[in-house]
Motif scaffolding. Structure first.
Motif, PDB file in Angstrom:
ATOM      1  N   VAL A 145       9.838  -0.438   2.899  1.00 41.21           N
ATOM      2  CA  VAL A 145       9.125   0.529   2.059  1.00 41.21           C
ATOM      3  C   VAL A 145      10.131   1.395   1.297  1.00 41.21           C
ATOM      4  O   VAL A 145      10.023   1.607   0.083  1.00 41.21           O
ATOM      5  CB  VAL A 145       8.192   1.411   2.930  1.00 41.21           C
ATOM      6  N   TRP A 146      11.145   1.831   2.005  1.00 41.13           N
ATOM      7  CA  TRP A 146      12.159   2.703   1.402  1.00 41.13           C
ATOM      8  C   TRP A 146      12.921   1.957   0.306  1.00 41.13           C
ATOM      9  O   TRP A 146      13.124   2.459  -0.791  1.00 41.13           O
ATOM     10  CB  TRP A 146      13.108   3.149   2.527  1.00 41.13           C
ATOM     11  N   GLN A 147      13.287   0.704   0.620  1.00 40.28           N
ATOM     12  CA  GLN A 147      14.030  -0.127  -0.321  1.00 40.28           C
ATOM     13  C   GLN A 147      13.184  -0.418  -1.569  1.00 40.28           C
ATOM     14  O   GLN A 147      13.649  -0.322  -2.692  1.00 40.28           O
ATOM     15  CB  GLN A 147      14.379  -1.436   0.411  1.00 40.28           C
ATOM     16  N   GLN A 148      11.914  -0.738  -1.349  1.00 37.29           N
ATOM     17  CA  GLN A 148      11.020  -1.059  -2.458  1.00 37.29           C
ATOM     18  C   GLN A 148      10.858   0.146  -3.378  1.00 37.29           C
ATOM     19  O   GLN A 148      10.890   0.033  -4.590  1.00 37.29           O
ATOM     20  CB  GLN A 148       9.654  -1.515  -1.909  1.00 37.29           C
ATOM     21  N   ARG A 149      10.704   1.314  -2.778  1.00 37.09           N
ATOM     22  CA  ARG A 149      10.543   2.515  -3.611  1.00 37.09           C
ATOM     23  C   ARG A 149      11.765   2.756  -4.470  1.00 37.09           C
ATOM     24  O   ARG A 149      11.652   3.112  -5.629  1.00 37.09           O
ATOM     25  CB  ARG A 149      10.328   3.747  -2.725  1.00 37.09           C
TER      26      ARG A 149
ATOM     27  N   VAL B 156      14.033   0.612  -5.496  1.00 43.18           N
ATOM     28  CA  VAL B 156      14.149  -0.425  -6.536  1.00 43.18           C
ATOM     29  C   VAL B 156      13.195  -0.111  -7.687  1.00 43.18           C
ATOM     30  O   VAL B 156      13.550  -0.149  -8.861  1.00 43.18           O
ATOM     31  CB  VAL B 156      13.848  -1.824  -5.944  1.00 43.18           C
ATOM     32  N   ARG B 157      11.943   0.240  -7.327  1.00 42.57           N
ATOM     33  CA  ARG B 157      10.937   0.534  -8.353  1.00 42.57           C
ATOM     34  C   ARG B 157      11.305   1.774  -9.170  1.00 42.57           C
ATOM     35  O   ARG B 157      11.171   1.802 -10.386  1.00 42.57           O
ATOM     36  CB  ARG B 157       9.572   0.759  -7.697  1.00 42.57           C
ATOM     37  N   HIS B 158      11.795   2.824  -8.481  1.00 42.36           N
ATOM     38  CA  HIS B 158      12.179   4.044  -9.195  1.00 42.36           C
ATOM     39  C   HIS B 158      13.233   3.740 -10.243  1.00 42.36           C
ATOM     40  O   HIS B 158      13.149   4.189 -11.378  1.00 42.36           O
ATOM     41  CB  HIS B 158      12.738   5.079  -8.207  1.00 42.36           C
ATOM     42  N   LYS B 159      14.213   2.945  -9.841  1.00 40.98           N
ATOM     43  CA  LYS B 159      15.301   2.587 -10.752  1.00 40.98           C
ATOM     44  C   LYS B 159      14.751   1.840 -11.961  1.00 40.98           C
ATOM     45  O   LYS B 159      15.113   2.122 -13.094  1.00 40.98           O
ATOM     46  CB  LYS B 159      16.304   1.700 -10.014  1.00 40.98           C
ATOM     47  N   GLN B 160      13.876   0.853 -11.692  1.00 37.37           N
ATOM     48  CA  GLN B 160      13.321   0.043 -12.789  1.00 37.37           C
ATOM     49  C   GLN B 160      12.510   0.906 -13.740  1.00 37.37           C
ATOM     50  O   GLN B 160      12.605   0.783 -14.953  1.00 37.37           O
ATOM     51  CB  GLN B 160      12.409  -1.048 -12.230  1.00 37.37           C
ATOM     52  N   LEU B 161      11.690   1.805 -13.150  1.00 37.87           N
ATOM     53  CA  LEU B 161      10.816   2.614 -14.005  1.00 37.87           C
ATOM     54  C   LEU B 161      11.628   3.612 -14.827  1.00 37.87           C
ATOM     55  O   LEU B 161      11.329   3.861 -15.991  1.00 37.87           O
ATOM     56  CB  LEU B 161       9.762   3.335 -13.156  1.00 37.87           C
TER      57      LEU B 161
ATOM     58  N   GLU C  34       0.826  -1.212   0.000  1.00 38.38           N
ATOM     59  CA  GLU C  34       0.000   0.000   0.000  1.00 38.38           C
ATOM     60  C   GLU C  34       0.862   1.265   0.000  1.00 38.38           C
ATOM     61  O   GLU C  34       0.528   2.255  -0.627  1.00 38.38           O
ATOM     62  CB  GLU C  34      -0.946  -0.003   1.210  1.00 38.38           C
ATOM     63  N   MET C  35       1.988   1.208   0.716  1.00 41.16           N
ATOM     64  CA  MET C  35       2.805   2.412   0.824  1.00 41.16           C
ATOM     65  C   MET C  35       3.714   2.641  -0.376  1.00 41.16           C
ATOM     66  O   MET C  35       4.373   3.671  -0.466  1.00 41.16           O
ATOM     67  CB  MET C  35       3.622   2.391   2.111  1.00 41.16           C
ATOM     68  N   THR C  36       3.776   1.668  -1.290  1.00 40.83           N
ATOM     69  CA  THR C  36       4.630   1.877  -2.469  1.00 40.83           C
ATOM     70  C   THR C  36       3.820   1.801  -3.755  1.00 40.83           C
ATOM     71  O   THR C  36       4.360   1.932  -4.832  1.00 40.83           O
ATOM     72  CB  THR C  36       5.743   0.812  -2.541  1.00 40.83           C
ATOM     73  N   ARG C  37       2.504   1.599  -3.662  1.00 38.13           N
ATOM     74  CA  ARG C  37       1.765   1.284  -4.882  1.00 38.13           C
ATOM     75  C   ARG C  37       1.698   2.460  -5.851  1.00 38.13           C
ATOM     76  O   ARG C  37       1.609   2.269  -7.052  1.00 38.13           O
ATOM     77  CB  ARG C  37       0.374   0.748  -4.555  1.00 38.13           C
ATOM     78  N   ARG C  38       1.802   3.686  -5.336  1.00 39.55           N
ATOM     79  CA  ARG C  38       1.720   4.830  -6.246  1.00 39.55           C
ATOM     80  C   ARG C  38       2.966   4.980  -7.108  1.00 39.55           C
ATOM     81  O   ARG C  38       2.963   5.684  -8.101  1.00 39.55           O
ATOM     82  CB  ARG C  38       1.464   6.116  -5.473  1.00 39.55           C
ATOM     83  N   VAL C  39       4.040   4.351  -6.701  1.00 39.77           N
ATOM     84  CA  VAL C  39       5.254   4.395  -7.532  1.00 39.77           C
ATOM     85  C   VAL C  39       5.005   3.651  -8.842  1.00 39.77           C
ATOM     86  O   VAL C  39       5.632   3.924  -9.855  1.00 39.77           O
ATOM     87  CB  VAL C  39       6.451   3.747  -6.775  1.00 39.77           C
TER      88      VAL C  39
ATOM     89  N   LEU D 284      10.326  -7.764 -16.463  1.00 38.32           N
ATOM     90  CA  LEU D 284      10.595  -8.666 -15.354  1.00 38.32           C
ATOM     91  C   LEU D 284      10.545  -7.825 -14.080  1.00 38.32           C
ATOM     92  O   LEU D 284      11.349  -6.931 -13.882  1.00 38.32           O
ATOM     93  CB  LEU D 284      11.992  -9.264 -15.544  1.00 38.32           C
ATOM     94  N   VAL D 285       9.542  -8.087 -13.217  1.00 43.07           N
ATOM     95  CA  VAL D 285       9.352  -7.231 -12.045  1.00 43.07           C
ATOM     96  C   VAL D 285      10.230  -7.701 -10.892  1.00 43.07           C
ATOM     97  O   VAL D 285      10.169  -8.850 -10.491  1.00 43.07           O
ATOM     98  CB  VAL D 285       7.873  -7.240 -11.603  1.00 43.07           C
ATOM     99  N   ARG D 286      11.044  -6.799 -10.404  1.00 43.12           N
ATOM    100  CA  ARG D 286      11.852  -7.105  -9.231  1.00 43.12           C
ATOM    101  C   ARG D 286      11.256  -6.374  -8.041  1.00 43.12           C
ATOM    102  O   ARG D 286      10.910  -5.204  -8.142  1.00 43.12           O
ATOM    103  CB  ARG D 286      13.279  -6.581  -9.423  1.00 43.12           C
ATOM    104  N   ASP D 287      11.120  -7.050  -6.915  1.00 41.78           N
ATOM    105  CA  ASP D 287      10.704  -6.323  -5.721  1.00 41.78           C
ATOM    106  C   ASP D 287      11.468  -6.878  -4.532  1.00 41.78           C
ATOM    107  O   ASP D 287      12.341  -7.722  -4.692  1.00 41.78           O
ATOM    108  CB  ASP D 287       9.190  -6.382  -5.531  1.00 41.78           C
ATOM    109  N   VAL D 288      11.181  -6.360  -3.355  1.00 36.81           N
ATOM    110  CA  VAL D 288      11.983  -6.750  -2.199  1.00 36.81           C
ATOM    111  C   VAL D 288      11.125  -7.492  -1.169  1.00 36.81           C
ATOM    112  O   VAL D 288      11.479  -7.557  -0.011  1.00 36.81           O
ATOM    113  CB  VAL D 288      12.649  -5.514  -1.542  1.00 36.81           C
TER     114      VAL D 288
END
Ligand code: GH3
Ligand code: MG
Ligand code: MG
Length: 432
Positions: free
Chosen positions: A231-235, A237-242, A64-69, A75-79
């Motif tokens: 949450v911080w790590q996930q954001r 990772v996602r920012h980098k991928q996007l 929920e806290m990272t979904r807006r990213v 290939l989806v990477r997450d933590v």
């Protein structure tokens, strides 16, 4: 069509080629069976349910806290392994299989509507891998004697958990690779699976997962301190991928037009500075409209992806390839004189018609196959701008089309004149 049929027709799995369909249906069915077996074998304890509830809660909060990213489409990477590993290690296998199912549903509903069969396959691949890791852990743990206690015994316990984390990674990546390669044989996923960046990411995720597991084994509520970290790590990772994805063309994975142009302009500036030769080529698929008309747009897309993958395979590491139009691709070859550029283009012209494209074919029609026309502009000493190169390559391409297609034509900045057929092997470059 009734609503159930509608839902099933959107389950694009039925459009997949048979080997991929068998893999997807087989693994998802096996996952369902494993889940049912695990449910039948599991004895429920309040303490387990408490750990499960808390870690599932942490997972939901992280999503929920990272979904807006947002979520990238490749290939989806997450933590989330940081929350998954403790579930797999501390609880019977059923629980991690449930977590994977619930998280997949939540991601589909709350983050991004992705193709259902892809989500289901990924969940089944990762869930099976964790279930295997969990079974191994619970089988081996009694032989350690001391549990997660303290001192060297605790270190051994962590090593066993780490081993299971590595088994999980290996099994899930192998299953994902099997699906990617059976649907897109030419795809290169080396960098995404075993590149330096991916390995460091996996190691960080595993180590954080181990620390959370150790903490949870001692006092489960301590894991709440890890929530902001995840949450911080996930954001990030996602920012980098996007950010990386925004530079690419979604259909082919090649550089998109603006990115190709800006990188090509940098390469040209470097060639001017170092006084080295450069060639720029444009590939245009011949009669591509017919492919769409005969086999449909999705098949056309598959052809574009296959042509892109083959082109990447033929060119070298430092060459730049981009999709600059619907069925037009551009390449820039640094340090490459005209004669070598013509050879490379000729190899592409010969290889591309041999590609087998894995798409369903209507009736008993032959599978789609395409030829390409290529225009190349080369310069031994660069005085042209990128626009000059592209203009010249485009003229050469039109000359190739005019002379019957399936040809390579060349313009050289060093010998001004009209585009001419490249004469690799002295035969003239065209269909036999
Ligand atoms: P030519 O040999 O002269 O190049 O003929 P052509 O049919 O390849 O060229 P034309 O420019 O007439 O048609 C290009 C077609 O490419 C038309 C367009 O619908 C199709 N196209 C462009 N982008 C895409 C895409 O992303 N996917 C698919 N499936 N088709 C595309
Ligand atoms: Mg075109
Ligand atoms: Mg075309």
């Amino acid at each position: 069509m009734g609503p159930v049929r509608q839902v099933f027709s959107r389950w694009l799995v039925w459009d997949l080629p048979a080997p991929v369909r068998r893999l997807v249906v087989g693994l998802v069915t096996a996952y369902g069976a494993a889940l049912a077996a695990a449910a039948a074998l599991t004895r429920f304890h309040t303490a387990d349910l408490q750990v499960f509830g808390l870690l599932l809660g942490c997972t939901i909060v992280s999503i929920e806290m990272t979904r807006r990213v947002g979520e990238p489409t490749g290939l989806v990477r997450d933590v989330y392994a940081i929350w998954d590993l403790p579930v797999a290690v501390l609880l019977p296998p059923l629980y991690i299989m449930l977590v994977l199912g619930m998280r997949t549903g939540l991601s589909q509903l709350r983050v991004r509507h992705s193709v259902l069969h892809r989500r289901a396959y990924s969940a089944a691949a990762v869930g099976m891998a964790y279930a295997a890791a969990s079974v191994i852990f619970h089988a081996a743990e009694p032989s350690l004697g001391g549990g997660s206690g303290a001192g060297f015994g605790a270190f051994l316990w962590m090593l066993l958990a780490a081993g299971c984390g590595i088994v999980r990674l290996f099994v899930s990546d192998s299953l994902l690779l099997a699906a990617i390669l059976s649907s897109h044989p030419q795809t290169s996923v080396r960098a995404e699976l075993i590149g330096a960046e991916a390995t460091l990411g996996n190691a960080a995720e595993l180590c954080l997962g181990l620390l959370v597991t150790f903490a949870a084994a001692h006092s489960v509520y301590v894991v709440l301190f890890a929530v902001p970290l995840v949450v911080w790590q996930q954001r990030s990772v996602r920012h980098k991928q996007l950010a990386a994805e925004a530079r690419l063309d979604g259909k082919t994975g090649l550089l998109n037009d603006p990115t190709w142009r800006s990188q090509a302009a940098e390469e040209l500036a470097r060639a001017v500075r170092t006084r080295t030769p450069v060639a720029v080529g444009i590939i245009d698929v011949d009669h591509f409209k017919r492919v769409n008309d005969t086999y449909g747009h999705p098949a056309g897309d598959a052809v574009l992806a296959a042509v892109a993958a083959t082109t990447m395979g033929v060119l070298r590491e430092g060459d730049l390839v981009g999709r600059i139009g619907g069925e037009e691709f551009a390449f820039l070859l640094p340090y490459t004189p005209a004669v070598v550029a013509a050879e490379v283009a000729e190899r592409l012209r010969q290889v591309i018609p041999q590609i087998t494209i894995p798409v369903p074919v209507p009736g008993d029609a032959a599978p789609p196959s395409v030829t390409v026309s290529i225009g190349v502009a080369a310069a031994g000493r660069v005085t042209w701008s990128l626009d000059d190169f592209l203009f010249a390559a485009d003229r050469a391409l039109y000359a190739a089309k005019d002379s019957g297609r399936n040809r390579v034509f060349l313009i050289s900045a060093d010998t001004p004149g009209d585009p001419r057929p490249s004469s690799v092997n002295g035969n003239g470059s065209g269909p036999a």
